[in-house]
Every structure is written in C-alpha cells, then in structure tokens.
Design a protein around this motif. Structure first.
Motif, PDB file in Angstrom:
ATOM      1  N   TRP A  50       0.853  -1.188   0.000  1.00 47.58           N
ATOM      2  CA  TRP A  50       0.000   0.000   0.000  1.00 47.58           C
ATOM      3  C   TRP A  50       0.891   1.241   0.000  1.00 47.58           C
ATOM      4  O   TRP A  50       2.099   1.147   0.192  1.00 47.58           O
ATOM      5  CB  TRP A  50      -0.951   0.011   1.197  1.00 47.58           C
ATOM      6  CG  TRP A  50      -0.355  -0.425   2.507  1.00 47.58           C
ATOM      7  CD1 TRP A  50      -0.357  -1.691   3.021  1.00 47.58           C
ATOM      8  CD2 TRP A  50       0.350   0.385   3.478  1.00 47.58           C
ATOM      9  NE1 TRP A  50       0.289  -1.725   4.245  1.00 47.58           N
ATOM     10  CE2 TRP A  50       0.727  -0.452   4.545  1.00 47.58           C
ATOM     11  CE3 TRP A  50       0.682   1.735   3.543  1.00 47.58           C
ATOM     12  CZ2 TRP A  50       1.429   0.012   5.654  1.00 47.58           C
ATOM     13  CZ3 TRP A  50       1.377   2.207   4.660  1.00 47.58           C
ATOM     14  CH2 TRP A  50       1.739   1.338   5.703  1.00 47.58           C
TER      15      TRP A  50
ATOM     16  N   ASP B 223      -2.389  10.541   0.650  1.00 47.21           N
ATOM     17  CA  ASP B 223      -3.815  10.872   0.563  1.00 47.21           C
ATOM     18  C   ASP B 223      -4.577  10.565   1.852  1.00 47.21           C
ATOM     19  O   ASP B 223      -5.606   9.873   1.843  1.00 47.21           O
ATOM     20  CB  ASP B 223      -4.469  10.135  -0.607  1.00 47.21           C
ATOM     21  CG  ASP B 223      -3.919  10.556  -1.952  1.00 47.21           C
ATOM     22  OD1 ASP B 223      -3.046  11.436  -1.986  1.00 47.21           O
ATOM     23  OD2 ASP B 223      -4.367  10.010  -2.976  1.00 47.21           O
TER      24      ASP B 223
ATOM     25  N   SER C   6      -8.285   7.093   6.689  1.00 44.67           N
ATOM     26  CA  SER C   6      -8.269   6.406   5.406  1.00 44.67           C
ATOM     27  C   SER C   6      -7.151   7.013   4.572  1.00 44.67           C
ATOM     28  O   SER C   6      -6.810   8.187   4.722  1.00 44.67           O
ATOM     29  CB  SER C   6      -9.612   6.532   4.695  1.00 44.67           C
ATOM     30  OG  SER C   6      -9.932   7.889   4.440  1.00 44.67           O
TER      31      SER C   6
ATOM     32  N   GLY D 299      -4.312   6.084   0.848  1.00 44.57           N
ATOM     33  CA  GLY D 299      -3.863   5.125  -0.145  1.00 44.57           C
ATOM     34  C   GLY D 299      -3.958   5.610  -1.575  1.00 44.57           C
ATOM     35  O   GLY D 299      -4.716   6.519  -1.911  1.00 44.57           O
ATOM     36  N   SER D 300      -3.164   4.974  -2.417  1.00 46.18           N
ATOM     37  CA  SER D 300      -3.112   5.288  -3.835  1.00 46.18           C
ATOM     38  C   SER D 300      -2.521   4.083  -4.568  1.00 46.18           C
ATOM     39  O   SER D 300      -1.427   3.638  -4.242  1.00 46.18           O
ATOM     40  CB  SER D 300      -2.240   6.533  -4.062  1.00 46.18           C
ATOM     41  OG  SER D 300      -2.047   6.776  -5.436  1.00 46.18           O
TER      42      SER D 300
ATOM     43  N   LEU E 221      -7.017   0.970  -1.105  1.00 42.70           N
ATOM     44  CA  LEU E 221      -7.130   2.005  -0.091  1.00 42.70           C
ATOM     45  C   LEU E 221      -7.322   1.376   1.280  1.00 42.70           C
ATOM     46  O   LEU E 221      -8.033   0.376   1.427  1.00 42.70           O
ATOM     47  CB  LEU E 221      -8.300   2.921  -0.428  1.00 42.70           C
ATOM     48  CG  LEU E 221      -8.307   3.459  -1.863  1.00 42.70           C
ATOM     49  CD1 LEU E 221      -9.489   4.387  -2.089  1.00 42.70           C
ATOM     50  CD2 LEU E 221      -6.990   4.148  -2.199  1.00 42.70           C
ATOM     51  N   LYS E 222      -6.701   1.970   2.272  1.00 40.42           N
ATOM     52  CA  LYS E 222      -6.651   1.389   3.606  1.00 40.42           C
ATOM     53  C   LYS E 222      -7.356   2.270   4.633  1.00 40.42           C
ATOM     54  O   LYS E 222      -7.574   3.464   4.422  1.00 40.42           O
ATOM     55  CB  LYS E 222      -5.191   1.165   4.029  1.00 40.42           C
ATOM     56  CG  LYS E 222      -4.370   0.340   3.044  1.00 40.42           C
ATOM     57  CD  LYS E 222      -4.906  -1.067   2.881  1.00 40.42           C
ATOM     58  CE  LYS E 222      -4.059  -1.859   1.883  1.00 40.42           C
ATOM     59  NZ  LYS E 222      -4.548  -3.235   1.714  1.00 40.42           N
TER      60      LYS E 222
ATOM     61  N   THR F   6      -8.614  -3.030   4.357  1.00 40.06           N
ATOM     62  CA  THR F   6      -8.730  -2.610   2.969  1.00 40.06           C
ATOM     63  C   THR F   6     -10.182  -2.243   2.726  1.00 40.06           C
ATOM     64  O   THR F   6     -11.089  -3.023   3.021  1.00 40.06           O
ATOM     65  CB  THR F   6      -8.292  -3.715   1.997  1.00 40.06           C
ATOM     66  OG1 THR F   6      -6.938  -4.076   2.272  1.00 40.06           O
ATOM     67  CG2 THR F   6      -8.398  -3.230   0.557  1.00 40.06           C
TER      68      THR F   6
ATOM     69  N   LYS G 106     -10.488  -1.322  -3.683  1.00 35.66           N
ATOM     70  CA  LYS G 106      -9.367  -1.603  -4.577  1.00 35.66           C
ATOM     71  C   LYS G 106      -9.902  -1.984  -5.943  1.00 35.66           C
ATOM     72  O   LYS G 106     -11.091  -2.306  -6.112  1.00 35.66           O
ATOM     73  CB  LYS G 106      -8.475  -2.721  -4.029  1.00 35.66           C
ATOM     74  CG  LYS G 106      -9.139  -4.066  -3.867  1.00 35.66           C
ATOM     75  CD  LYS G 106      -8.140  -5.087  -3.294  1.00 35.66           C
ATOM     76  CE  LYS G 106      -8.796  -6.443  -3.119  1.00 35.66           C
ATOM     77  NZ  LYS G 106      -7.826  -7.454  -2.574  1.00 35.66           N
TER      78      LYS G 106
ATOM     79  N   GLU H 225      -7.437   6.052  -5.785  1.00 36.35           N
ATOM     80  CA  GLU H 225      -6.748   6.807  -4.743  1.00 36.35           C
ATOM     81  C   GLU H 225      -7.699   7.800  -4.084  1.00 36.35           C
ATOM     82  O   GLU H 225      -8.887   7.851  -4.382  1.00 36.35           O
ATOM     83  CB  GLU H 225      -5.533   7.537  -5.311  1.00 36.35           C
ATOM     84  CG  GLU H 225      -5.827   8.517  -6.414  1.00 36.35           C
ATOM     85  CD  GLU H 225      -4.557   9.052  -7.077  1.00 36.35           C
ATOM     86  OE1 GLU H 225      -3.454   8.574  -6.744  1.00 36.35           O
ATOM     87  OE2 GLU H 225      -4.678   9.947  -7.937  1.00 36.35           O
TER      88      GLU H 225
ATOM     89  N   PRO I  70      -9.133   8.425  -0.855  1.00 36.06           N
ATOM     90  CA  PRO I  70     -10.376   8.120  -0.143  1.00 36.06           C
ATOM     91  C   PRO I  70     -10.811   9.277   0.753  1.00 36.06           C
ATOM     92  O   PRO I  70      -9.979   9.994   1.323  1.00 36.06           O
ATOM     93  CB  PRO I  70      -9.995   6.891   0.694  1.00 36.06           C
ATOM     94  CG  PRO I  70      -8.535   7.078   0.962  1.00 36.06           C
ATOM     95  CD  PRO I  70      -7.974   7.696  -0.299  1.00 36.06           C
TER      96      PRO I  70
ATOM     97  N   VAL J 294     -13.960   8.130  -3.683  1.00 31.00           N
ATOM     98  CA  VAL J 294     -12.621   7.809  -4.173  1.00 31.00           C
ATOM     99  C   VAL J 294     -12.451   8.387  -5.570  1.00 31.00           C
ATOM    100  O   VAL J 294     -13.431   8.782  -6.219  1.00 31.00           O
ATOM    101  CB  VAL J 294     -12.372   6.281  -4.220  1.00 31.00           C
ATOM    102  CG1 VAL J 294     -12.577   5.650  -2.844  1.00 31.00           C
ATOM    103  CG2 VAL J 294     -13.280   5.613  -5.256  1.00 31.00           C
TER     104      VAL J 294
END
Length: 325
Positions: free
Chosen positions: A142, A146, A160, A162-163, A168-169, A188, A191, A209, A211, A224
């Motif tokens: 990950w 962001d 939150s 991720g990219s 995204l986490k 997660t 995705k 990406e 979130p 997203v």
C-alpha cells in the motif's frame, strides 16, 4: 501570449492577491469563525483563505522549510508535500500531509497542529508532530499518501489513505490523532484489479486513490478517485462513491457491488469544460453539503483549478452533484 501566461503565474505565486479561480491540486477546506481556509498540494502545503468560498487570498506555505524528519525518512524526496487533510479536534486544528517520491510507495503521512488558522492571530503557529505512518517498497503493498480523517458513531478516529498498489486502507488512531491505535488494525476498504505481472514495488494499473469518508443519512459514504490525474488533456480522473453502515465497510455501490472488487458509482467526471475531475472532499457548511475537488480546465490549457459544488441526495440516499458546469 507567453507574457500573459507569465503574468497569471506571477499573480498565483504572490501572496495576498484575491482570486476567484485559483489553481489548486488536492483541495480540502475547513471553517473558522467567518472565514474558510483551504489547503492543497504544494511546496510546504499551500494555505488560502476566503470569506465566501468564492474569492480566495493566498496565505503562503504552512512549512517554510521541509521538516527534518522528512529528509531523514525519504532519501529521494523532491520537495513537494501532497494531498493534505484538515480537521478540528481537541480544541486545535490537525493538518495531515503526504510526502512521497512520485510513482513509488516510498511515502509517509505526517501531521501538524495549530490553535488557529488565522495568520494574523498571535496564536498562529504550526507545530509539526512528525510521521504517523510510512510505506516501504518491498515491505508494504500500500502507499502512505492521501490521508483523510473520519470519526465513527462512537467518536473513534480513523484514517483512510492510499493510492494504487493493493488499494485504499483504513487504520484506527489514538485520540491524540498523531499515533496509530494498538493493536494495529489495517482494513482494505476499496481496490481495483491489477495486472498480475507487475512487481509489488510498482504502482501498476488498478488506478484508485484519494479516499474520503463522509457520514450522512445513516451511512458512511466512501468517495474515491478512479483512473489518472496529472496528465492535462490526457487525464481521466473521476469521482466514485460507495456506502456502508459501518466505517470499516464493506462499501457497496448503487448496484450492490463491493468496492473491494472494483465497485463504485459515478459522482462526477470530466465534460466539455473539464478534462477530468477528482481528488474530492465532502463537507457540511451552514446547513448545506458541498463537494470540493479539482478539475483540469479544458479552456485554460488543462490547468488544475478549484471546484466547489453543492451536493444533494436522491430518494435512495445517494449524492447528486451538477454534471453540466
């Protein structure tokens, strides 16, 4: 023509000018007293202020110098700080920001605090608290950029982020909002499918990406961005959404498809006026809901500009934003 472009750039770089169309990337907004404050990607994270969300004054960078911890953590840091988030909690403002090498998951999310966002207030001073999380190529699937903070119904804070990569986490934070809660819980939340022949150290495809979780109508809405930014006329960014009853998910779109398998319902995309639109946030100000994002102006050489639109809700509780502007 070249001279005109140089004049426009000079106005953009000069603090103190009031502009109605501002060039921004990854905008977030908060309100303090009678003013709105916007933060966006830049060298040191750029801050703007406005009395009405229409006319903006550039206040300058949050950080005049790159924090030392960034230089120690990222050997190939190029100077940009990306994709901030701003919230008010514990009687102070928390500004989260991303530092990264473009196209790599050599990335960190940091946080700074301030008692006020008014640069003229004697208490105005940013205090940096350093790194919250870090992603390392070859170790993590990950990308630690962001960030966006949300609170569940019990008042528990979550981040939150991720990219690309494996999606995204979501991770739980302590109430100080500067550290990860223990034991660590990594979820997660969205995705898209990636090609199986790419290495874990590559971003690859599966473009998702930015979130942002917004609570409304008894649901947590996960906004997203799908596809690609930063390519001017070739940009394909668009804003998608799913929702869940629990902040951890699962987030489903209008058709019931999970965002863990590429689901997402369209909120806003490019048109004749914009090559692409994405990286959004959502807010309620003075009883109205707003979608805040950036778009690539098709009438101005694909420059990245601020977009703010009122957000309404259809009979089934899904967000509706004007697609025609």
């Amino acid at each position: 023509m070249k001279q005109s472009i140089l004049i426009i750039i000079a106005l953009f770089l000069f603090s103190g000018n009031v502009l109605s169309q501002i060039f921004v990337h990854d905008p977030v907004i908060t309100q303090e007293n009678d003013n709105y404050y916007l933060f966006c990607t830049g060298f040191g994270i750029t801050q703007w202020s406005s009395p009405d969300m229409k006319n903006w004054t550039k206040e300058g960078p949050v950080f005049k110098e790159t924090p030392q911890w960034v230089l120690e953590s990222l050997t190939d840091f190029a100077g940009h700080m990306w994709a901030p988030d701003i919230i008010f909690h514990n009687d102070q403002y928390y500004l989260y920001y991303s530092v990264s090498a473009f196209g790599k998951n050599t990335s960190c999310i940091g946080v700074a605090t301030n008692k006020t966002l008014d640069p003229d207030d004697p208490d105005y001073k940013w205090t940096d608290h350093g790194k919250v999380i870090q992603s390392v190529p070859g170790r993590d699937d990950w990308n630690a950029i962001d960030p966006a903070i949300a609170f569940d119904d019990d008042g528990q804070p979550w981040m939150s982020f991720g990219s690309f990569w494996n999606g995204l986490k979501l991770v739980k934070l302590n109430d100080d909002l500067t550290t990860i809660a223990q034991p660590e819980e990594w979820h997660t939340i969205a995705k898209r499918e990636r090609s199986f022949d790419i290495e874990e150290t590559e971003a690859g495809d599966g473009a998702i990406e930015a979130p942002f979780i917004f609570k409304q109508n008894g649901y947590y809405y996960l906004f997203v961005s799908f596809d690609y930014c930063c390519r001017a006329a070739e940009s394909t960014y668009k804003i998608m959404v799913g929702r869940a009853k629990n902040i951890e998910g699962p987030y489903l779109d209008k058709e019931g498809k999970s965002m863990l398998t590429g689901g997402g319902s369209l909120v806003l995309k490019g048109n004749d006026n914009w090559y692409a639109i994405g990286h959004n946030a959502a807010y309620t100000f003075n009883g109205k809901d707003y979608l805040v994002c950036h778009g690539y102006d098709a009438h101005d050489n694909g420059r990245q500009k601020l977009i703010i639109r009122e957000m309404e809700w259809d009979n089934d509780g899904w967000p509706v934003v004007d697609q025609t502007k």
